[in-house]
Design a protein around this motif. Structure first.
Motif, PDB file in Angstrom:
ATOM      1  N   GLU A  91       0.817  -1.227   0.000  1.00 22.15           N
ATOM      2  CA  GLU A  91       0.000   0.000   0.000  1.00 22.15           C
ATOM      3  C   GLU A  91       0.845   1.270   0.000  1.00 22.15           C
ATOM      4  N   THR A  92       1.935   1.268  -0.706  1.00 20.86           N
ATOM      5  CA  THR A  92       2.780   2.459  -0.807  1.00 20.86           C
ATOM      6  C   THR A  92       2.049   3.560  -1.562  1.00 20.86           C
ATOM      7  N   GLY A  93       1.216   3.181  -2.521  1.00 22.61           N
ATOM      8  CA  GLY A  93       0.470   4.168  -3.311  1.00 22.61           C
ATOM      9  C   GLY A  93      -0.507   4.975  -2.469  1.00 22.61           C
ATOM     10  N   SER A  94      -1.176   4.328  -1.513  1.00 21.23           N
ATOM     11  CA  SER A  94      -2.127   5.066  -0.669  1.00 21.23           C
ATOM     12  C   SER A  94      -1.399   5.995   0.287  1.00 21.23           C
ATOM     13  N   ILE A  95      -0.254   5.592   0.749  1.00 21.85           N
ATOM     14  CA  ILE A  95       0.539   6.466   1.635  1.00 21.85           C
ATOM     15  C   ILE A  95       1.036   7.678   0.857  1.00 21.85           C
ATOM     16  N   ALA A  96       1.491   7.445  -0.375  1.00 19.32           N
ATOM     17  CA  ALA A  96       1.945   8.559  -1.217  1.00 19.32           C
ATOM     18  C   ALA A  96       0.789   9.510  -1.508  1.00 19.32           C
ATOM     19  N   ALA A  97      -0.393   8.969  -1.761  1.00 18.00           N
ATOM     20  CA  ALA A  97      -1.559   9.820  -2.026  1.00 18.00           C
ATOM     21  C   ALA A  97      -1.932  10.648  -0.804  1.00 18.00           C
ATOM     22  N   ALA A  98      -1.800  10.071   0.387  1.00 20.85           N
ATOM     23  CA  ALA A  98      -2.123  10.808   1.615  1.00 20.85           C
ATOM     24  C   ALA A  98      -1.161  11.978   1.820  1.00 20.85           C
ATOM     25  N   TRP A  99       0.131  11.739   1.642  1.00 18.86           N
ATOM     26  CA  TRP A  99       1.107  12.818   1.800  1.00 18.86           C
ATOM     27  C   TRP A  99       0.905  13.901   0.734  1.00 18.86           C
ATOM     28  N   PHE A 100       0.706  13.477  -0.487  1.00 19.65           N
ATOM     29  CA  PHE A 100       0.489  14.430  -1.577  1.00 19.65           C
ATOM     30  C   PHE A 100      -0.793  15.226  -1.349  1.00 19.65           C
ATOM     31  N   GLY A 101      -1.831  14.561  -0.882  1.00 16.87           N
ATOM     32  CA  GLY A 101      -3.099  15.244  -0.599  1.00 16.87           C
ATOM     33  C   GLY A 101      -2.971  16.285   0.499  1.00 16.87           C
ATOM     34  N   SER A 102      -2.191  15.990   1.529  1.00 11.12           N
ATOM     35  CA  SER A 102      -2.024  16.967   2.610  1.00 11.12           C
ATOM     36  C   SER A 102      -1.267  18.205   2.120  1.00 11.12           C
ATOM     37  N   CYS A 103      -0.277  18.001   1.268  1.00  8.98           N
ATOM     38  CA  CYS A 103       0.472  19.144   0.720  1.00  8.98           C
ATOM     39  C   CYS A 103      -0.418  19.987  -0.188  1.00  8.98           C
ATOM     40  N   VAL A 104      -1.196  19.340  -1.035  1.00  7.09           N
ATOM     41  CA  VAL A 104      -2.100  20.058  -1.930  1.00  7.09           C
ATOM     42  C   VAL A 104      -3.148  20.817  -1.120  1.00  7.09           C
ATOM     43  N   PHE A 105      -3.646  20.194  -0.043  1.00  5.68           N
ATOM     44  CA  PHE A 105      -4.628  20.856   0.816  1.00  5.68           C
ATOM     45  C   PHE A 105      -4.072  22.152   1.403  1.00  5.68           C
ATOM     46  N   LEU A 106      -2.850  22.116   1.914  1.00 11.83           N
ATOM     47  CA  LEU A 106      -2.263  23.334   2.485  1.00 11.83           C
ATOM     48  C   LEU A 106      -2.120  24.437   1.439  1.00 11.83           C
ATOM     49  N   VAL A 107      -1.702  24.086   0.257  1.00  9.60           N
ATOM     50  CA  VAL A 107      -1.532  25.093  -0.796  1.00  9.60           C
ATOM     51  C   VAL A 107      -2.884  25.662  -1.215  1.00  9.60           C
ATOM     52  N   ILE A 108      -3.877  24.803  -1.358  1.00  6.46           N
ATOM     53  CA  ILE A 108      -5.209  25.277  -1.755  1.00  6.46           C
ATOM     54  C   ILE A 108      -5.825  26.160  -0.679  1.00  6.46           C
ATOM     55  N   VAL A 109      -5.675  25.781   0.570  1.00  5.69           N
ATOM     56  CA  VAL A 109      -6.225  26.600   1.658  1.00  5.69           C
ATOM     57  C   VAL A 109      -5.598  27.984   1.659  1.00  5.69           C
ATOM     58  N   ALA A 110      -4.299  28.058   1.522  1.00  2.00           N
ATOM     59  CA  ALA A 110      -3.625  29.360   1.508  1.00  2.00           C
ATOM     60  C   ALA A 110      -4.095  30.199   0.323  1.00  2.00           C
ATOM     61  N   THR A 111      -4.232  29.594  -0.830  1.00  2.00           N
ATOM     62  CA  THR A 111      -4.657  30.325  -2.024  1.00  2.00           C
ATOM     63  C   THR A 111      -6.100  30.794  -1.905  1.00  2.00           C
ATOM     64  N   VAL A 112      -6.969  29.940  -1.411  1.00  2.00           N
ATOM     65  CA  VAL A 112      -8.379  30.309  -1.262  1.00  2.00           C
ATOM     66  C   VAL A 112      -8.535  31.422  -0.232  1.00  2.00           C
ATOM     67  N   LEU A 113      -7.813  31.332   0.867  1.00  2.00           N
ATOM     68  CA  LEU A 113      -7.911  32.386   1.882  1.00  2.00           C
ATOM     69  C   LEU A 113      -7.429  33.725   1.337  1.00  2.00           C
ATOM     70  N   LYS A 114      -6.356  33.705   0.564  1.00  2.00           N
ATOM     71  CA  LYS A 114      -5.877  34.952  -0.033  1.00  2.00           C
ATOM     72  C   LYS A 114      -6.914  35.558  -0.965  1.00  2.00           C
ATOM     73  N   SER A 115      -7.511  34.723  -1.799  1.00  2.00           N
ATOM     74  CA  SER A 115      -8.506  35.252  -2.752  1.00  2.00           C
ATOM     75  C   SER A 115      -9.807  35.635  -2.044  1.00  2.00           C
ATOM     76  N   PHE A 116     -10.180  34.902  -0.996  1.00  2.00           N
ATOM     77  CA  PHE A 116     -11.417  35.198  -0.276  1.00  2.00           C
ATOM     78  C   PHE A 116     -11.342  36.542   0.438  1.00  2.00           C
ATOM     79  N   PHE A 117     -10.221  36.815   1.075  1.00  2.00           N
ATOM     80  CA  PHE A 117     -10.072  38.067   1.809  1.00  2.00           C
ATOM     81  C   PHE A 117      -9.504  39.186   0.940  1.00  2.00           C
ATOM     82  N   GLY A 118      -9.176  38.907  -0.303  1.00  2.00           N
ATOM     83  CA  GLY A 118      -8.714  39.933  -1.223  1.00  2.00           C
ATOM     84  C   GLY A 118      -7.372  40.502  -0.863  1.00  2.00           C
ATOM     85  N   ILE A 119      -6.489  39.668  -0.389  1.00  2.00           N
ATOM     86  CA  ILE A 119      -5.150  40.136   0.017  1.00  2.00           C
ATOM     87  C   ILE A 119      -4.155  39.713  -1.047  1.00  2.00           C
ATOM     88  N   GLN A 120      -3.297  40.641  -1.446  1.00  2.00           N
ATOM     89  CA  GLN A 120      -2.315  40.380  -2.485  1.00  2.00           C
ATOM     90  C   GLN A 120      -1.078  39.779  -1.901  1.00  2.00           C
TER      91      GLN A 120
END
Length: 113
Positions: free
Chosen positions: A84-113
């Motif tokens: 199950e190395t593939g599921s572990i890789a997907a979990a780590w990759f998903g957590s990194c993508v989540f952090l990047v998406i959250v930061a981007t969405v918060l910036k666009s939501f609050f209108g901060i450059q």
């Protein structure tokens, strides 16, 4: 007995008068401080917005570090032949993508450059 009732009534009248005066003074002093509250909220808003860009950059950095750590852990598990190395890789990759998406969405939501 009549004198006691009159004295008690006079004492309660005085207590009510003192309580009323205290209440009026408390309310009037709160009105003075309420005007400074709006200024304080605006100042706090400015400070939070000032730190917001730095916080988003910090989230990007944490996402990058987690990505590197995850890549090393997945490589170790893959080298050892763990199932199950593939599921572990997907979990780590998903957590990194989540952090990047959250930061981007918060910036666009609050209108901060």
């Amino acid at each position: 007995m009549k004198v006691c009732v009159v004295n008690c009534f006079e004492k309660s009248k005085r207590a009510m008068l003192c309580a009323s005066i205290t209440a009026v003074l408390a309310v009037s002093s709160l009105a003075v401080y309420a005007q400074d509250g709006i200024k304080g909220i605006e100042e706090a808003n400015g400070k939070v917005r000032g730190y917001f860009g730095v916080g988003c950059d910090l989230m990007y950095a944490v996402g990058g570090v987690l990505g590197l750590i995850g890549a090393v852990r997945v490589y170790q598990k893959w080298s050892n032949g763990a199932p199950e190395t593939g599921s572990i890789a997907a979990a780590w990759f998903g957590s990194c993508v989540f952090l990047v998406i959250v930061a981007t969405v918060l910036k666009s939501f609050f209108g901060i450059q």
